[in-house]
Design a protein around this motif. Structure first.
Motif, PDB file in Angstrom:
ATOM      1  N   LYS A 185       0.882  -1.043  -0.220  1.00 57.36           N
ATOM      2  CA  LYS A 185       0.242   0.242  -0.413  1.00 57.36           C
ATOM      3  C   LYS A 185       1.266   1.330   0.070  1.00 57.36           C
ATOM      4  O   LYS A 185      -0.012   2.626   0.368  1.00 57.36           O
ATOM      5  CB  LYS A 185      -0.944   0.184   1.096  1.00 57.36           C
ATOM      6  N   ALA A 186       2.039   1.231   0.044  1.00 65.05           N
ATOM      7  CA  ALA A 186       3.181   2.275   0.591  1.00 65.05           C
ATOM      8  C   ALA A 186       2.797   3.136  -0.640  1.00 65.05           C
ATOM      9  O   ALA A 186       3.560   2.138  -2.197  1.00 65.05           O
ATOM     10  CB  ALA A 186       4.250   1.525   0.709  1.00 65.05           C
ATOM     11  N   HIS A 187       2.389   3.954  -1.258  1.00 67.86           N
ATOM     12  CA  HIS A 187       2.947   4.917  -2.706  1.00 67.86           C
ATOM     13  C   HIS A 187       3.481   5.916  -2.770  1.00 67.86           C
ATOM     14  O   HIS A 187       4.052   6.512  -3.321  1.00 67.86           O
ATOM     15  CB  HIS A 187       1.371   5.384  -2.369  1.00 67.86           C
ATOM     16  N   GLY A 188       4.294   6.627  -1.751  1.00 62.78           N
ATOM     17  CA  GLY A 188       5.152   7.347  -1.118  1.00 62.78           C
ATOM     18  C   GLY A 188       6.836   7.587  -0.782  1.00 62.78           C
ATOM     19  O   GLY A 188       7.013   6.378   0.129  1.00 62.78           O
ATOM     20  N   ILE A 189       7.730   8.205  -0.786  1.00 60.30           N
ATOM     21  CA  ILE A 189       8.594   7.600  -0.937  1.00 60.30           C
ATOM     22  C   ILE A 189       9.099   7.469   0.871  1.00 60.30           C
ATOM     23  O   ILE A 189       9.600   6.591   1.976  1.00 60.30           O
ATOM     24  CB  ILE A 189      10.090   8.621  -0.685  1.00 60.30           C
ATOM     25  N   ASP A 190       8.420   8.846   1.940  1.00 66.23           N
ATOM     26  CA  ASP A 190       8.043   8.503   3.811  1.00 66.23           C
ATOM     27  C   ASP A 190       7.725   7.254   3.876  1.00 66.23           C
ATOM     28  O   ASP A 190       7.642   6.754   4.694  1.00 66.23           O
ATOM     29  CB  ASP A 190       7.629   9.705   3.525  1.00 66.23           C
ATOM     30  N   ALA A 191       6.533   6.786   3.011  1.00 63.42           N
ATOM     31  CA  ALA A 191       6.018   5.330   3.581  1.00 63.42           C
ATOM     32  C   ALA A 191       6.762   4.564   3.847  1.00 63.42           C
ATOM     33  O   ALA A 191       6.657   3.539   4.427  1.00 63.42           O
ATOM     34  CB  ALA A 191       4.755   4.887   3.241  1.00 63.42           C
ATOM     35  N   LEU A 192       7.729   3.970   2.443  1.00 64.80           N
ATOM     36  CA  LEU A 192       8.993   3.488   2.260  1.00 64.80           C
ATOM     37  C   LEU A 192       9.967   3.490   3.547  1.00 64.80           C
ATOM     38  O   LEU A 192      10.307   2.618   3.577  1.00 64.80           O
ATOM     39  CB  LEU A 192       9.737   3.487   1.087  1.00 64.80           C
ATOM     40  N   PHE A 193      10.240   4.522   3.429  1.00 68.34           N
ATOM     41  CA  PHE A 193      11.492   5.172   4.455  1.00 68.34           C
ATOM     42  C   PHE A 193      10.835   4.540   5.482  1.00 68.34           C
ATOM     43  O   PHE A 193      11.520   3.305   6.887  1.00 68.34           O
ATOM     44  CB  PHE A 193      11.680   6.611   4.697  1.00 68.34           C
TER      45      PHE A 193
END
Length: 253
Positions: A95-103
């Motif tokens: 569900k991660a779509h942004g860079i912050d979520a992946l970090f």
């Protein structure tokens, strides 16, 4: 802080290999027919504290957990907790779509992947010391799958982050190039218009210069001269831009 003591028949040979303040790192200790398996709970949050999960296998094959019976059931549940945590992080990754979520996902995965790898090493050591015990082989095999799952998930998350960072950098580069092209067009327009505007401003002043009675030919001569000056300035700007671009390319190479 003293190491927690449990009510079980722990051989003195194993006690001698333990510290007084903590059960220590994840490992397997085999002495006098007893196997002590020291594991850590899956890390959660930002804290560095790790709760210990301690298992003891008696010579007759019975497993205990923190001084209590049903140690085999507790070890199964311990491994299931790791599997549940992997499923949770996998859902977050999907569900991660942004860079912050992946970090955030990578930040959670790094300590868990390290802990699961150490857990796998402890169970592998227990397998080597116990020999062909079927239960410890099953536990070892499950730990290998768990550690491999976290390793692959961490690699996928890092790859996705690198891809999105590269795509973001490319988009920023394209935006910067588009801005540079627009700025260059404005510079060319200003280069052409500025001399004409200057000349028209001078001749538009409400002062008597003696040129009011001159032929209309003078107007066209001034206009052509201003236009020629503008084209000269435009050429100078174009040459400067080309030189700057060639220097930038040579610097990259």
């Amino acid at each position: 802080m003293k190491r927690t003591q449990y009510a079980w028949p722990l051989p003195e040979a194993i006690n001698a290999r333990l510290g007084s303040e903590s059960w220590g790192a994840q490992r397997a200790i085999f002495e006098a027919g007893h196997l002590l398996l020291v594991l850590h709970t899956p890390p959660r949050g930002d804290g560095n504290e790790r709760e210990h999960e301690v298992f003891l296998r008696l010579p007759e094959g019975k497993w205990m957990h923190k001084g209590l019976d049903r140690g085999e059931h507790a070890l199964n549940k311990y491994l299931e907790d790791y599997l549940g945590l992997h499923a949770e992080l996998e859902r977050r990754f999907e569900k991660a779509h942004g860079i912050d979520a992946l970090f955030a996902i990578i930040d959670s995965l790094i300590p868990i992947a390290r802990a699961s790898a150490n857990m796998k090493a402890a169970l592998q050591s227990a397998r080597e010391q116990l020999g062909n015990d079927p239960r410890i082989i099953d536990f070892r095999d499950r730990s290998v799958e768990i550690a491999r799952g976290f390793e692959l998930l961490l690699a996928d998350a890092r790859l996705a982050l690198e891809f999105r960072l590269a795509r973001s950098a490319e988009e920023q580069t394209r935006a910067a190039e588009a801005g540079n092209r627009a700025q260059h067009k404005l510079n060319i327009l200003a280069a052409i218009a500025f001399p004409l505007m200057s000349v028209s401003a001078v001749f538009g002043m409400n002062l008597h210069s003696g040129l009011e009675q001159m032929s209309a030919l003078l107007f066209w001569l001034v206009f052509i001269g201003g236009l020629g000056l503008g084209m000269l300035v435009k050429s100078w700007i174009g040459v400067s831009a080309l030189e700057a671009g060639s220097k930038k390319k040579s610097g990259r190479s």
